[in-house]
Design a protein around this motif. Sequence first.
Motif, PDB file in Angstrom:
ATOM      1  N   LEU A 100       0.831  -1.208   0.000  1.00  0.00           N
ATOM      2  CA  LEU A 100       0.000   0.000   0.000  1.00  0.00           C
ATOM      3  C   LEU A 100       0.865   1.257   0.000  1.00  0.00           C
ATOM      4  O   LEU A 100       0.594   2.206  -0.754  1.00  0.00           O
ATOM      5  CB  LEU A 100      -0.938  -0.009   1.198  1.00  0.00           C
ATOM      6  N   HIS A 101       1.906   1.279   0.816  1.00  0.00           N
ATOM      7  CA  HIS A 101       2.802   2.442   0.843  1.00  0.00           C
ATOM      8  C   HIS A 101       3.489   2.629  -0.511  1.00  0.00           C
ATOM      9  O   HIS A 101       3.690   3.750  -0.967  1.00  0.00           O
ATOM     10  CB  HIS A 101       3.843   2.262   1.942  1.00  0.00           C
ATOM     11  N   GLY A 102       3.855   1.510  -1.150  1.00  0.00           N
ATOM     12  CA  GLY A 102       4.472   1.626  -2.461  1.00  0.00           C
ATOM     13  C   GLY A 102       3.516   2.123  -3.524  1.00  0.00           C
ATOM     14  O   GLY A 102       3.879   2.941  -4.378  1.00  0.00           O
ATOM     15  N   LEU A 103       2.276   1.652  -3.494  1.00  0.00           N
ATOM     16  CA  LEU A 103       1.282   2.077  -4.476  1.00  0.00           C
ATOM     17  C   LEU A 103       0.927   3.549  -4.314  1.00  0.00           C
ATOM     18  O   LEU A 103       0.684   4.257  -5.304  1.00  0.00           O
ATOM     19  CB  LEU A 103       0.015   1.222  -4.337  1.00  0.00           C
ATOM     20  N   ARG A 104       0.890   4.030  -3.090  1.00  0.00           N
ATOM     21  CA  ARG A 104       0.496   5.409  -2.833  1.00  0.00           C
ATOM     22  C   ARG A 104       1.680   6.367  -2.797  1.00  0.00           C
ATOM     23  O   ARG A 104       1.473   7.588  -2.701  1.00  0.00           O
ATOM     24  CB  ARG A 104      -0.281   5.496  -1.517  1.00  0.00           C
TER      25      ARG A 104
ATOM     26  N   ARG B 279      -2.137   3.413 -15.449  1.00  0.00           N
ATOM     27  CA  ARG B 279      -1.402   4.073 -14.371  1.00  0.00           C
ATOM     28  C   ARG B 279      -1.033   3.062 -13.283  1.00  0.00           C
ATOM     29  O   ARG B 279       0.071   3.079 -12.729  1.00  0.00           O
ATOM     30  CB  ARG B 279      -2.248   5.207 -13.795  1.00  0.00           C
ATOM     31  N   LEU B 280      -1.992   2.168 -12.982  1.00  0.00           N
ATOM     32  CA  LEU B 280      -1.752   1.176 -11.933  1.00  0.00           C
ATOM     33  C   LEU B 280      -0.623   0.230 -12.323  1.00  0.00           C
ATOM     34  O   LEU B 280       0.331   0.034 -11.564  1.00  0.00           O
ATOM     35  CB  LEU B 280      -3.035   0.387 -11.657  1.00  0.00           C
TER      36      LEU B 280
ATOM     37  N   GLN C  40       2.275   2.515 -10.686  1.00  0.00           N
ATOM     38  CA  GLN C  40       2.151   2.230  -9.259  1.00  0.00           C
ATOM     39  C   GLN C  40       2.699   0.861  -8.870  1.00  0.00           C
ATOM     40  O   GLN C  40       3.394   0.729  -7.859  1.00  0.00           O
ATOM     41  CB  GLN C  40       0.681   2.352  -8.833  1.00  0.00           C
ATOM     42  N   VAL C  41       2.379  -0.154  -9.668  1.00  0.00           N
ATOM     43  CA  VAL C  41       2.875  -1.502  -9.334  1.00  0.00           C
ATOM     44  C   VAL C  41       4.406  -1.572  -9.381  1.00  0.00           C
ATOM     45  O   VAL C  41       5.026  -2.104  -8.445  1.00  0.00           O
ATOM     46  CB  VAL C  41       2.231  -2.562 -10.248  1.00  0.00           C
ATOM     47  N   PRO C  42       5.083  -1.065 -10.433  1.00  0.00           N
ATOM     48  CA  PRO C  42       6.554  -1.073 -10.388  1.00  0.00           C
ATOM     49  C   PRO C  42       7.115  -0.313  -9.192  1.00  0.00           C
ATOM     50  O   PRO C  42       8.118  -0.727  -8.610  1.00  0.00           O
ATOM     51  CB  PRO C  42       6.943  -0.399 -11.714  1.00  0.00           C
ATOM     52  N   ASN C  43       6.474   0.798  -8.841  1.00  0.00           N
ATOM     53  CA  ASN C  43       6.947   1.555  -7.686  1.00  0.00           C
ATOM     54  C   ASN C  43       6.760   0.770  -6.388  1.00  0.00           C
ATOM     55  O   ASN C  43       7.527   0.938  -5.432  1.00  0.00           O
ATOM     56  CB  ASN C  43       6.197   2.889  -7.590  1.00  0.00           C
ATOM     57  N   ALA C  44       5.745  -0.098  -6.347  1.00  0.00           N
ATOM     58  CA  ALA C  44       5.444  -0.852  -5.129  1.00  0.00           C
ATOM     59  C   ALA C  44       6.277  -2.115  -4.987  1.00  0.00           C
ATOM     60  O   ALA C  44       6.362  -2.669  -3.877  1.00  0.00           O
ATOM     61  CB  ALA C  44       3.959  -1.214  -5.102  1.00  0.00           C
TER      62      ALA C  44
ATOM     63  N   SER D  36      16.103  -0.214  -8.211  1.00  0.00           N
ATOM     64  CA  SER D  36      15.680   0.221  -6.882  1.00  0.00           C
ATOM     65  C   SER D  36      16.921   0.486  -6.021  1.00  0.00           C
ATOM     66  O   SER D  36      17.764  -0.396  -5.862  1.00  0.00           O
ATOM     67  CB  SER D  36      14.805  -0.838  -6.216  1.00  0.00           C
ATOM     68  N   GLU D  37      17.035   1.692  -5.486  1.00  0.00           N
ATOM     69  CA  GLU D  37      18.164   2.014  -4.631  1.00  0.00           C
ATOM     70  C   GLU D  37      18.173   1.144  -3.370  1.00  0.00           C
ATOM     71  O   GLU D  37      19.221   0.762  -2.869  1.00  0.00           O
ATOM     72  CB  GLU D  37      18.126   3.491  -4.236  1.00  0.00           C
TER      73      GLU D  37
END
Length: 271
Positions: free
Chosen positions: A154-158, A178-179, A183-187, A266-267
């Motif tokens: 959830l934190h990654g998606l938001r 967008r999802l 958002q999914v790659p970011n999460a 991802s760092e």
Amino acid sequence: MRASDPSPGRRGHGWVVRVGGPLVVFVLITAGWYALSYLVLAPDQRFLLPPPHEVLAAGVSEPVRGELLAASWVTTRTALIGLGVAFAIGALLAVAMARAQWVERALYPYVILLQTVPILAIVPVIGFWFGYELGARVIVCVIVALFPLIINPLHGLRGVDRRLHDLFDLAGASRWARLWKLQVPNALPHVFVGLQSAAGLSVVGAIVGDYYFGRGEIGLGLLLARYSSRLQSAAMLAAVLAACLIGLVAFWVFGALGRRIVGRWSEAWGA
């Protein structure tokens, strides 16, 4: 060699830090264990904390070795199934909460409630309603492991940068595009952090359910209860070490997967 590649000296230093540090701590823990067994406990009290070599000898002896292997498989299977179910539920809830604020507001208090569930108190209730076999143990694993598999994704998606959302707005991207593309790659880095935490919790849940159900297929929890009741301290500690090893392997596996899948960009996972 690329400029960004670490030099051989730095790679060697990193290997020493990764291996040498844990090895030094292991030696210190082992030395402290021996000191407690031989210097603190009297000979007639040494059964309370047998020295490491006695624990290892008990673990590889028959019939303890066969019991440990069979029970470890039962616990591992239960924990993996519970983790898989918890991941599926957590991913669905995290996406729903990220997509609709009213869903997040409705569910978030109950997600927090998962952290405060007195699992030891409700295990007998779970056994009463669902029996004492695999299904009931999986339910215990899901309850214990679900929280990080909701909160971390959830934190990654938001947590996507607002400027990236603006770029998708300019491109006229749909909500689903967008999802899946933003958002999914970011999460994903957050997902693997959640999986690392939840994997260990799922193992704990499998052992707790097994221990307190006290019946059904013999896992490490039930084996611990039996060794404890027989005052087989060395065998009991061998079972504890087997449980710790399962948790460590699960943690390392998901760590390796995280570095493999998202470590390139991802760092947090690139080290």
